[in-house]
Design an enzyme around this catalytic site. Sequence first.
Site, PDB file in Angstrom:
ATOM      1  N   LYS A   1      42.508   9.932  42.347  1.00  0.00           N
ATOM      2  CA  LYS A   1      41.762  10.511  43.481  1.00  0.00           C
ATOM      3  C   LYS A   1      42.289   9.890  44.758  1.00  0.00           C
ATOM      4  O   LYS A   1      42.795   8.751  44.751  1.00  0.00           O
ATOM      5  CB  LYS A   1      40.266  10.174  43.354  1.00  0.00           C
ATOM      6  CG  LYS A   1      39.370  11.040  44.214  1.00  0.00           C
ATOM      7  CD  LYS A   1      39.123  12.385  43.559  1.00  0.00           C
ATOM      8  CE  LYS A   1      38.305  13.297  44.425  1.00  0.00           C
ATOM      9  NZ  LYS A   1      38.036  14.584  43.762  1.00  0.00           N
TER      10      LYS A   1
ATOM     11  N   GLY B   1      24.464  22.390  49.213  1.00  0.00           N
ATOM     12  CA  GLY B   1      25.849  22.292  49.685  1.00  0.00           C
ATOM     13  C   GLY B   1      26.490  23.666  49.637  1.00  0.00           C
ATOM     14  O   GLY B   1      26.690  24.217  48.549  1.00  0.00           O
TER      15      GLY B   1
ATOM     16  N   ASN C   1      30.559  15.724  42.180  1.00  0.00           N
ATOM     17  CA  ASN C   1      31.015  14.650  41.293  1.00  0.00           C
ATOM     18  C   ASN C   1      30.080  13.451  41.399  1.00  0.00           C
ATOM     19  O   ASN C   1      29.542  13.185  42.472  1.00  0.00           O
ATOM     20  CB  ASN C   1      32.425  14.228  41.698  1.00  0.00           C
ATOM     21  CG  ASN C   1      33.476  15.215  41.232  1.00  0.00           C
ATOM     22  OD1 ASN C   1      33.478  15.638  40.072  1.00  0.00           O
ATOM     23  ND2 ASN C   1      34.374  15.597  42.127  1.00  0.00           N
TER      24      ASN C   1
HETATM   25  P1  NAD Z   1      33.164  21.121  50.777  1.00  0.00           P
HETATM   26  O1  NAD Z   1      33.530  20.060  51.714  1.00  0.00           O
HETATM   27  O2  NAD Z   1      33.860  22.432  50.885  1.00  0.00           O
HETATM   28  O3  NAD Z   1      31.580  21.408  50.828  1.00  0.00           O
HETATM   29  C1  NAD Z   1      30.603  20.413  50.801  1.00  0.00           C
HETATM   30  C2  NAD Z   1      29.404  20.941  51.581  1.00  0.00           C
HETATM   31  O4  NAD Z   1      28.327  20.020  51.442  1.00  0.00           O
HETATM   32  C3  NAD Z   1      29.673  21.086  53.086  1.00  0.00           C
HETATM   33  O5  NAD Z   1      29.312  22.384  53.520  1.00  0.00           O
HETATM   34  C4  NAD Z   1      28.776  20.017  53.710  1.00  0.00           C
HETATM   35  O6  NAD Z   1      28.290  20.393  54.990  1.00  0.00           O
HETATM   36  C5  NAD Z   1      27.665  19.930  52.685  1.00  0.00           C
HETATM   37  N1  NAD Z   1      26.879  18.697  52.720  1.00  0.00           N
HETATM   38  C6  NAD Z   1      27.278  17.436  52.994  1.00  0.00           C
HETATM   39  N2  NAD Z   1      26.248  16.573  52.885  1.00  0.00           N
HETATM   40  C7  NAD Z   1      25.170  17.323  52.506  1.00  0.00           C
HETATM   41  C8  NAD Z   1      23.800  17.023  52.220  1.00  0.00           C
HETATM   42  N3  NAD Z   1      23.332  15.773  52.288  1.00  0.00           N
HETATM   43  N4  NAD Z   1      22.991  18.028  51.854  1.00  0.00           N
HETATM   44  C9  NAD Z   1      23.442  19.311  51.775  1.00  0.00           C
HETATM   45  N5  NAD Z   1      24.721  19.652  52.043  1.00  0.00           N
HETATM   46  C10 NAD Z   1      25.569  18.669  52.404  1.00  0.00           C
HETATM   47  O7  NAD Z   1      33.357  20.515  49.298  1.00  0.00           O
HETATM   48  P2  NAD Z   1      33.593  21.311  47.936  1.00  0.00           P
HETATM   49  O8  NAD Z   1      35.050  21.357  47.660  1.00  0.00           O
HETATM   50  O9  NAD Z   1      32.778  22.542  47.911  1.00  0.00           O
HETATM   51  O10 NAD Z   1      33.007  20.248  46.884  1.00  0.00           O
HETATM   52  C11 NAD Z   1      31.601  20.086  46.691  1.00  0.00           C
HETATM   53  C12 NAD Z   1      31.360  19.078  45.591  1.00  0.00           C
HETATM   54  O11 NAD Z   1      31.959  19.552  44.362  1.00  0.00           O
HETATM   55  C13 NAD Z   1      31.997  17.699  45.825  1.00  0.00           C
HETATM   56  O12 NAD Z   1      31.214  16.682  45.240  1.00  0.00           O
HETATM   57  C14 NAD Z   1      33.327  17.802  45.088  1.00  0.00           C
HETATM   58  O13 NAD Z   1      33.844  16.529  44.734  1.00  0.00           O
HETATM   59  C15 NAD Z   1      32.905  18.594  43.876  1.00  0.00           C
HETATM   60  N6  NAD Z   1      33.992  19.320  43.239  1.00  0.00           N
HETATM   61  C16 NAD Z   1      34.733  20.201  43.950  1.00  0.00           C
HETATM   62  C17 NAD Z   1      35.748  20.883  43.311  1.00  0.00           C
HETATM   63  C18 NAD Z   1      36.568  21.934  44.035  1.00  0.00           C
HETATM   64  O14 NAD Z   1      37.220  22.750  43.353  1.00  0.00           O
HETATM   65  N7  NAD Z   1      36.559  21.976  45.365  1.00  0.00           N
HETATM   66  C19 NAD Z   1      36.022  20.656  41.954  1.00  0.00           C
HETATM   67  C20 NAD Z   1      35.213  19.749  41.238  1.00  0.00           C
HETATM   68  C21 NAD Z   1      34.202  19.076  41.901  1.00  0.00           C
END
Ligand code: NAD
Length: 350
Positions: free
Chosen positions: A84, A178, A260
């Site tokens: 990571k 989120g 995660n």
């Molecule tokens: P992203 O940055 O696109 O979206 C995250 C969202 O969460 C943002 O809109 C942000 O404003 C919001 N946010 C932040 N703090 C918050 C809170 N306290 N309450 C509510 N909303 C809040 O990220 P993403 O790529 O969509 O990833 C989201 C989660 O999924 C992360 O934990 C990431 O590690 C996990 N994840 C993502 C992927 C992927 O394919 N992108 C794969 C596996 C896991």
Amino acid sequence: MSIITENFVDEEFFDKHAKIIQIDGQQLKGFIAIHRHFNNFPSFGATRLYDYNDQKHALIDVLRLSCLMTYKSIAADLSYGGAKAVLFTTDYLKKDRVNFFNEYANEINKLSGEFITGSDVGVYQQDVVNMKKITPYVSGVIVDPSYYTALGVVTAMKKSIEYLKLGDFTNKKIGIDGAGKVGYEILKILLNKQADIYLSDINIQLLNKIKSEFPQINIVPVNKLYLQSLDIYCPCALSDVVTFDNYKNFQCRMIVGAANNQLFSPELGDLLWRREILYLPDYLVNAGGLISVVSEYEGVTDELSVTNKVLAIGDRLHYYLEEAYRLNKPLHRLVDAAVKNRLNSLEFNL
Ligand code: NAD
């Protein structure tokens, strides 16, 4: 770029990581953690861009997340170790995003392919597309992993609803915490299945935009969604969603999400189980993105092949659901134990 492993052996979250690198440039700051390498294959892990309070916070995040990536890869039957990267948001990023990521791509090149990365929180497919001009060691350029992460999460929800004989998605109250890349994709899939969506995000502009696109959704203030009476609570923002302070207040039948490290500690999964809240391990259900970037890296990008691999998350989950209810043991403990066994045997054979 400097390797700092030796200095951090006492760090609570250090799990004999293969390599930890500090990026401490003028404009670009962060860490890359490689948790495990298997058979000289590269290690996979997306890059997170976040406004960390300090270095310690960023280091803990990268150590925990890289370890989780190894678990995710093993649980998805992939052959790669976990890694990571976390980067600090800086003024320079706001001034020149393309150059910020160009500099980062140069740092990745220094690892000569040991580490393959892509987009996590705060990083977008376009950033990865731009980085590809500088480094071959990125994936998720042709296929956006967010959709496949969402597909895996919804597949896990569907399997659990069916297993518990709760009908289908129609009118199920599902709270998505989120509304970023993955949360938005989950929302679109679930609206097509007639679910009743509750949505929260700290980004009010984003919420307004989504509400104007889908007026039927219900917006909930930040940090209040888990208090709603929901069929499914779906965390899609940051880590440590369930804590010792708040676990008693969750009002849902199950927790199935993309974020995660949702549990602050594994004991919380046991406490949820006792409350008859089914928690599905994050790394088991959110592996769709990893599966898609690994497929792209291996040269497989056709939609049907990738989709089929992601849908297999449902079959793996079905096995664990049967075991968990047969033995009356928290499901996350069974998955953790199976992954640890496999990890031990992989390490033994290295
Ligand atoms: P992203 O940055 O696109 O979206 C995250 C969202 O969460 C943002 O809109 C942000 O404003 C919001 N946010 C932040 N703090 C918050 C809170 N306290 N309450 C509510 N909303 C809040 O990220 P993403 O790529 O969509 O990833 C989201 C989660 O999924 C992360 O934990 C990431 O590690 C996990 N994840 C993502 C992927 C992927 O394919 N992108 C794969 C596996 C896991």
